[in-house]
Design an enzyme around this catalytic site. Structure first.
Site, PDB file in Angstrom:
ATOM      1  N   GLN A  65       2.676   9.756   1.632  1.00 39.67           N
ATOM      2  CA  GLN A  65       4.192   9.571   2.404  1.00 39.67           C
ATOM      3  C   GLN A  65       5.394  10.182   0.286  1.00 39.67           C
ATOM      4  O   GLN A  65       7.076   9.279   0.962  1.00 39.67           O
ATOM      5  CB  GLN A  65       4.092   8.264   1.975  1.00 39.67           C
ATOM      6  CG  GLN A  65       3.067   7.743   2.994  1.00 39.67           C
ATOM      7  CD  GLN A  65       3.329   6.474   2.999  1.00 39.67           C
ATOM      8  OE1 GLN A  65       2.488   5.430   2.446  1.00 39.67           O
ATOM      9  NE2 GLN A  65       3.837   5.630   3.726  1.00 39.67           N
ATOM     10  N   HIS A  77      -3.242   7.657   7.195  1.00 36.27           N
ATOM     11  CA  HIS A  77      -2.711   8.259   6.340  1.00 36.27           C
ATOM     12  C   HIS A  77      -2.458   9.190   5.670  1.00 36.27           C
ATOM     13  O   HIS A  77      -2.218  10.824   6.214  1.00 36.27           O
ATOM     14  CB  HIS A  77      -1.205   7.936   5.341  1.00 36.27           C
ATOM     15  CG  HIS A  77      -0.576   7.236   5.732  1.00 36.27           C
ATOM     16  ND1 HIS A  77       1.146   7.460   5.731  1.00 36.27           N
ATOM     17  CD2 HIS A  77      -0.068   5.318   5.847  1.00 36.27           C
ATOM     18  CE1 HIS A  77       1.810   6.317   6.840  1.00 36.27           C
ATOM     19  NE2 HIS A  77       1.487   5.066   6.226  1.00 36.27           N
ATOM     20  N   LEU A  81       6.077   2.269   5.089  1.00 40.67           N
ATOM     21  CA  LEU A  81       7.721   2.463   4.286  1.00 40.67           C
ATOM     22  C   LEU A  81       8.092   4.033   5.054  1.00 40.67           C
ATOM     23  O   LEU A  81       8.981   3.955   4.478  1.00 40.67           O
ATOM     24  CB  LEU A  81       6.763   2.612   2.422  1.00 40.67           C
ATOM     25  CG  LEU A  81       6.506   1.208   2.010  1.00 40.67           C
ATOM     26  CD1 LEU A  81       5.974   1.263   0.646  1.00 40.67           C
ATOM     27  CD2 LEU A  81       7.414   0.064   2.485  1.00 40.67           C
ATOM     28  N   GLY A 115       0.850  -1.080  -0.227  1.00 45.11           N
ATOM     29  CA  GLY A 115      -0.233   0.078  -0.607  1.00 45.11           C
ATOM     30  C   GLY A 115       0.828   1.250  -0.005  1.00 45.11           C
ATOM     31  O   GLY A 115       2.161   0.997   0.084  1.00 45.11           O
ATOM     32  N   HIS A 136      -4.686   0.672   7.580  1.00 48.25           N
ATOM     33  CA  HIS A 136      -3.636   1.883   7.396  1.00 48.25           C
ATOM     34  C   HIS A 136      -3.286   2.817   6.849  1.00 48.25           C
ATOM     35  O   HIS A 136      -2.787   3.543   6.338  1.00 48.25           O
ATOM     36  CB  HIS A 136      -2.365   0.767   7.026  1.00 48.25           C
ATOM     37  CG  HIS A 136      -0.909   1.536   7.600  1.00 48.25           C
ATOM     38  ND1 HIS A 136      -0.113   1.210   7.732  1.00 48.25           N
ATOM     39  CD2 HIS A 136       0.039   1.792   6.076  1.00 48.25           C
ATOM     40  CE1 HIS A 136       1.183   1.559   7.885  1.00 48.25           C
ATOM     41  NE2 HIS A 136       0.792   2.415   7.143  1.00 48.25           N
ATOM     42  N   GLU A 137      -3.354   2.987   5.408  1.00 51.73           N
ATOM     43  CA  GLU A 137      -3.416   3.918   4.294  1.00 51.73           C
ATOM     44  C   GLU A 137      -4.633   4.749   4.299  1.00 51.73           C
ATOM     45  O   GLU A 137      -3.808   5.953   4.381  1.00 51.73           O
ATOM     46  CB  GLU A 137      -3.841   3.293   3.040  1.00 51.73           C
ATOM     47  CG  GLU A 137      -3.148   1.884   2.643  1.00 51.73           C
ATOM     48  CD  GLU A 137      -1.531   2.318   2.847  1.00 51.73           C
ATOM     49  OE1 GLU A 137      -1.305   1.453   3.018  1.00 51.73           O
ATOM     50  OE2 GLU A 137      -0.822   3.841   2.939  1.00 51.73           O
TER      51      GLU A 137
HETATM   52  O1  K2U Z   1       1.102   2.598   3.989  1.00 49.48           O
HETATM   53  C1  K2U Z   1       3.092   2.145   3.825  1.00 49.48           C
HETATM   54  O2  K2U Z   1       3.621   2.409   4.516  1.00 49.48           O
HETATM   55  C2  K2U Z   1       2.676   0.959   3.268  1.00 49.48           C
HETATM   56  C3  K2U Z   1       2.743   0.117   4.113  1.00 49.48           C
HETATM   57  C4  K2U Z   1       1.255  -1.152   4.313  1.00 49.48           C
HETATM   58  C5  K2U Z   1       0.977  -1.859   5.041  1.00 49.48           C
HETATM   59  C6  K2U Z   1       1.362  -2.148   6.494  1.00 49.48           C
HETATM   60  C7  K2U Z   1       0.832  -2.530   7.298  1.00 49.48           C
HETATM   61  C8  K2U Z   1      -0.123  -3.702   7.407  1.00 49.48           C
HETATM   62  C9  K2U Z   1      -0.350  -3.850   5.857  1.00 49.48           C
HETATM   63  C10 K2U Z   1      -0.022  -2.882   5.226  1.00 49.48           C
HETATM   64  C11 K2U Z   1       3.452  -1.212   3.227  1.00 49.48           C
HETATM   65  O3  K2U Z   1       3.156  -2.589   2.675  1.00 49.48           O
HETATM   66  S1  K2U Z   1       4.917  -1.803   4.350  1.00 49.48           S
HETATM   67  C12 K2U Z   1       5.229  -3.178   3.924  1.00 49.48           C
HETATM   68  C13 K2U Z   1       4.648  -4.722   4.682  1.00 49.48           C
HETATM   69  C14 K2U Z   1       3.651  -5.507   3.708  1.00 49.48           C
HETATM   70  C15 K2U Z   1       2.903  -6.474   4.196  1.00 49.48           C
HETATM   71  C16 K2U Z   1       3.397  -6.177   5.925  1.00 49.48           C
HETATM   72  C17 K2U Z   1       2.998  -5.557   6.699  1.00 49.48           C
HETATM   73  C18 K2U Z   1       3.847  -4.762   5.970  1.00 49.48           C
HETATM   74 ZN    ZN Z   2       2.385   3.599   6.355  1.00 46.97          ZN
END
Ligand code: K2U
Ligand code: ZN
Length: 181
Positions: A51, A141, A96, A46, A137-138
């Site tokens: 970001q 943000h 990220l 995501g 989560h998104e």
């Molecule tokens: O928003 C972001 O920073 C993207 C995250 C989204 C995310 C975080 C936690 C749980 C689900 C989605 C990135 O994808 S972080 C990488 C990641 C990938 C799989 C699971 C957890 C984190």
């Molecule tokens: Zn995030």
């Protein structure tokens, strides 16, 4: 397509409430395309517009994790939460914008969202499992909320200090590269 730089916490832009997208323009379509490419390259599942320094209410996600499965990229513009389940899920989240830091976050297990698609049409879908966690989560943000805001003050401060150190190191490396080039 252009890969965008991902802002690292702490950054005031990551704490801002983003503005709605007025209309789906070619610029918004290019931004969504760049955000998807940046997300896949990170890699992540995501990515929200703030970001990459764009303070607009849109995020992209693709939670298909199986290597050989067909990707399912989604672009959600001006998303709204229309329903959440009573049941909760705990998931070890990352971000990220907060690299290499993970912590358990409890969120509703299912969420229904309504949004404007790149096609200019209104969409509504119910998400569960990793898709529900990622969508929430998104969505956070877009309201300047990070997953570390759900942690206790000590753990949040420890993670923030680690990110400040990482940013100092990256700035030093960038500086020395410029000097040597
Ligand atoms: O928003 C972001 O920073 C993207 C995250 C989204 C995310 C975080 C936690 C749980 C689900 C989605 C990135 O994808 S972080 C990488 C990641 C990938 C799989 C699971 C957890 C984190
Ligand atoms: Zn995030």
């Amino acid at each position: 397509m252009t890969l965008r730089q991902i802002l690292i916490h702490p950054d005031p832009r990551l704490k801002k409430v983003c503005d709605p997208v007025a209309e789906v323009t070619d610029e918004i379509r290019k931004l969504a395309d760049d955000m998807l490419a940046t997300m896949y390259e990170a890699p992540g599942i995501g990515l929200a517009a703030p970001q990459v320094g764009v303070m607009k209410r849109l995020f992209v996600m693709d939670c298909v994790k199986e290597q050989d499965a067909t990707p399912e990229p989604m672009v959600l513009i001006n998303p709204e939460v229309s329903w959440v389940s009573d049941e909760s899920n705990v998931y070890e989240e990352g971000c990220l914008s907060i690299p290499e830091q993970y912590a358990e976050v409890t969120r509703p297990a299912e969420v229904r969202m309504r949004w404007l698609g790149l096609d200019g049409q209104s969409h509504e879908e119910q998400f569960d499992a990793l898709w529900a966690t990622c969508a929430q989560h998104e969505f956070d943000h877009l309201n300047g909320k990070l997953f570390i805001d759900y942690l206790g003050p000590m753990k949040r401060k420890m993670i923030t200090r680690k990110m400040e150190k990482l940013k100092r190191e990256r700035a030093r490396e960038a500086g020395s590269k410029d000097f040597l080039s």
